[in-house]
Design a protein around this motif. Sequence first.
Motif, PDB file in Angstrom:
ATOM      1  N   PHE A  14       0.973  -1.158  -0.013  1.00 53.74           N
ATOM      2  CA  PHE A  14       0.018   0.133  -0.041  1.00 53.74           C
ATOM      3  C   PHE A  14       0.903   1.317  -0.024  1.00 53.74           C
ATOM      4  O   PHE A  14       1.889   1.297   0.754  1.00 53.74           O
ATOM      5  CB  PHE A  14      -0.887   0.139   1.222  1.00 53.74           C
ATOM      6  N   MET A  15       0.519   2.209  -1.023  1.00 48.44           N
ATOM      7  CA  MET A  15       1.334   3.119  -1.135  1.00 48.44           C
ATOM      8  C   MET A  15       0.450   4.488  -1.093  1.00 48.44           C
ATOM      9  O   MET A  15      -0.511   4.499  -1.362  1.00 48.44           O
ATOM     10  CB  MET A  15       2.357   3.230  -2.374  1.00 48.44           C
ATOM     11  N   TRP A  16       1.510   5.583  -0.739  1.00 41.73           N
ATOM     12  CA  TRP A  16       0.774   6.961  -0.835  1.00 41.73           C
ATOM     13  C   TRP A  16       1.847   7.831  -1.770  1.00 41.73           C
ATOM     14  O   TRP A  16       3.160   7.679  -1.381  1.00 41.73           O
ATOM     15  CB  TRP A  16       0.672   7.742   0.494  1.00 41.73           C
ATOM     16  N   TYR A  17       1.228   8.412  -2.623  1.00 48.37           N
ATOM     17  CA  TYR A  17       2.266   9.408  -3.617  1.00 48.37           C
ATOM     18  C   TYR A  17       1.700  10.788  -3.640  1.00 48.37           C
ATOM     19  O   TYR A  17       0.514  10.819  -3.316  1.00 48.37           O
ATOM     20  CB  TYR A  17       1.930   9.027  -5.100  1.00 48.37           C
ATOM     21  N   LEU A  48       6.743   8.888  -4.535  1.00 54.64           N
ATOM     22  CA  LEU A  48       6.413   7.978  -3.435  1.00 54.64           C
ATOM     23  C   LEU A  48       6.530   8.918  -2.279  1.00 54.64           C
ATOM     24  O   LEU A  48       7.746   9.153  -1.901  1.00 54.64           O
ATOM     25  CB  LEU A  48       7.193   6.871  -3.635  1.00 54.64           C
ATOM     26  N   LEU A  49       5.571   8.873  -1.412  1.00 57.30           N
ATOM     27  CA  LEU A  49       5.714   9.296  -0.024  1.00 57.30           C
ATOM     28  C   LEU A  49       6.098   8.083   1.016  1.00 57.30           C
ATOM     29  O   LEU A  49       7.105   8.389   1.899  1.00 57.30           O
ATOM     30  CB  LEU A  49       4.466  10.111   0.485  1.00 57.30           C
ATOM     31  N   MET A  50       5.239   7.184   0.974  1.00 54.25           N
ATOM     32  CA  MET A  50       5.240   6.140   2.056  1.00 54.25           C
ATOM     33  C   MET A  50       4.845   4.888   1.315  1.00 54.25           C
ATOM     34  O   MET A  50       3.858   4.941   0.430  1.00 54.25           O
ATOM     35  CB  MET A  50       4.545   6.448   3.287  1.00 54.25           C
ATOM     36  N   TYR A  51       5.270   3.731   1.849  1.00 48.27           N
ATOM     37  CA  TYR A  51       4.515   2.619   1.485  1.00 48.27           C
ATOM     38  C   TYR A  51       4.548   1.645   2.574  1.00 48.27           C
ATOM     39  O   TYR A  51       5.585   1.704   3.649  1.00 48.27           O
ATOM     40  CB  TYR A  51       5.258   1.903   0.404  1.00 48.27           C
ATOM     41  N   THR A  52       3.642   0.743   3.033  1.00 49.75           N
ATOM     42  CA  THR A  52       3.783  -0.113   3.922  1.00 49.75           C
ATOM     43  C   THR A  52       2.987  -1.775   3.340  1.00 49.75           C
ATOM     44  O   THR A  52       2.450  -1.600   2.332  1.00 49.75           O
ATOM     45  CB  THR A  52       2.927   0.268   5.023  1.00 49.75           C
ATOM     46  N   TYR A  53       3.121  -2.653   4.016  1.00 50.16           N
ATOM     47  CA  TYR A  53       2.347  -3.952   3.504  1.00 50.16           C
ATOM     48  C   TYR A  53       1.712  -4.721   4.763  1.00 50.16           C
ATOM     49  O   TYR A  53       1.373  -5.871   4.589  1.00 50.16           O
ATOM     50  CB  TYR A  53       3.536  -4.981   3.185  1.00 50.16           C
TER      51      TYR A  53
END
Lengths: 116, 109
Positions: free
Chosen positions: B33-36, B46-51
């Motif tokens: 899951f990402m936020w751009y 890309l700002l952040m990503y997590t799983y």
Amino acid sequence: EAGVVQSPRYKIIEKKQPVAFWCNPISGHNTLYWYRQNLGQGPELLIRYENEEAVDDSQLPKDRFSAERLKGVDSTLKIQPAELGDSAVYLCASSSRGTANTGELFFGEGSRLTVL
Amino acid sequence: QKEVEQDPGPLSVPEGAIVSLNCTYSNSAFQYFMWYRQYSRKGPELLMYTYSSGNKEDGRFTAQVDKSSKYISLFIRDSQPSDSATYLCAYTNAGKSTFGDGTTLTVKP
């Protein structure tokens, strides 16, 4: 480190004319993507390359769109002939072998196409 | 129904406010899951990503994932005028990313 480079930044053409966009990915990134972004919408994948192989082109309208990535580095996306509905921003992105699966994409600034 | 639904906005807040941006998704196969963030006439960055479910912090930004509800959020603390941009959520499965349509945020000084 240079980012993803795209050209031209802006292109205005009349319908039925051809147009081509060029992308140079970040050095060492083996995965290259072309996305289309319509106004007010998120990017939609057109094609994904792993090195010089197109591994996902299911969303590419193949009757008028073509793409190539010779030598697995830079890439060209072509539209021929262009239609009014092709007006959009065409984004190129790249990722490395370690980040392709996680979706960490590095985007260029895009090529904005206007079809009159 | 789209695979990714994002609060449409636009959103306008005063400087210093806490901002909450939200997305829902329907595909349980999504793994990452990402936020751009996308500034006007620029490409997304890309700002952040997590799983995993839970919170992930990076400075003034916190990404929150709830896999059981298929819901992700981005919180921005002490928002600044420089945060004015369109925020795109994205999900990835098997190397293919699907984006929301973005929420446009304006932070007024």
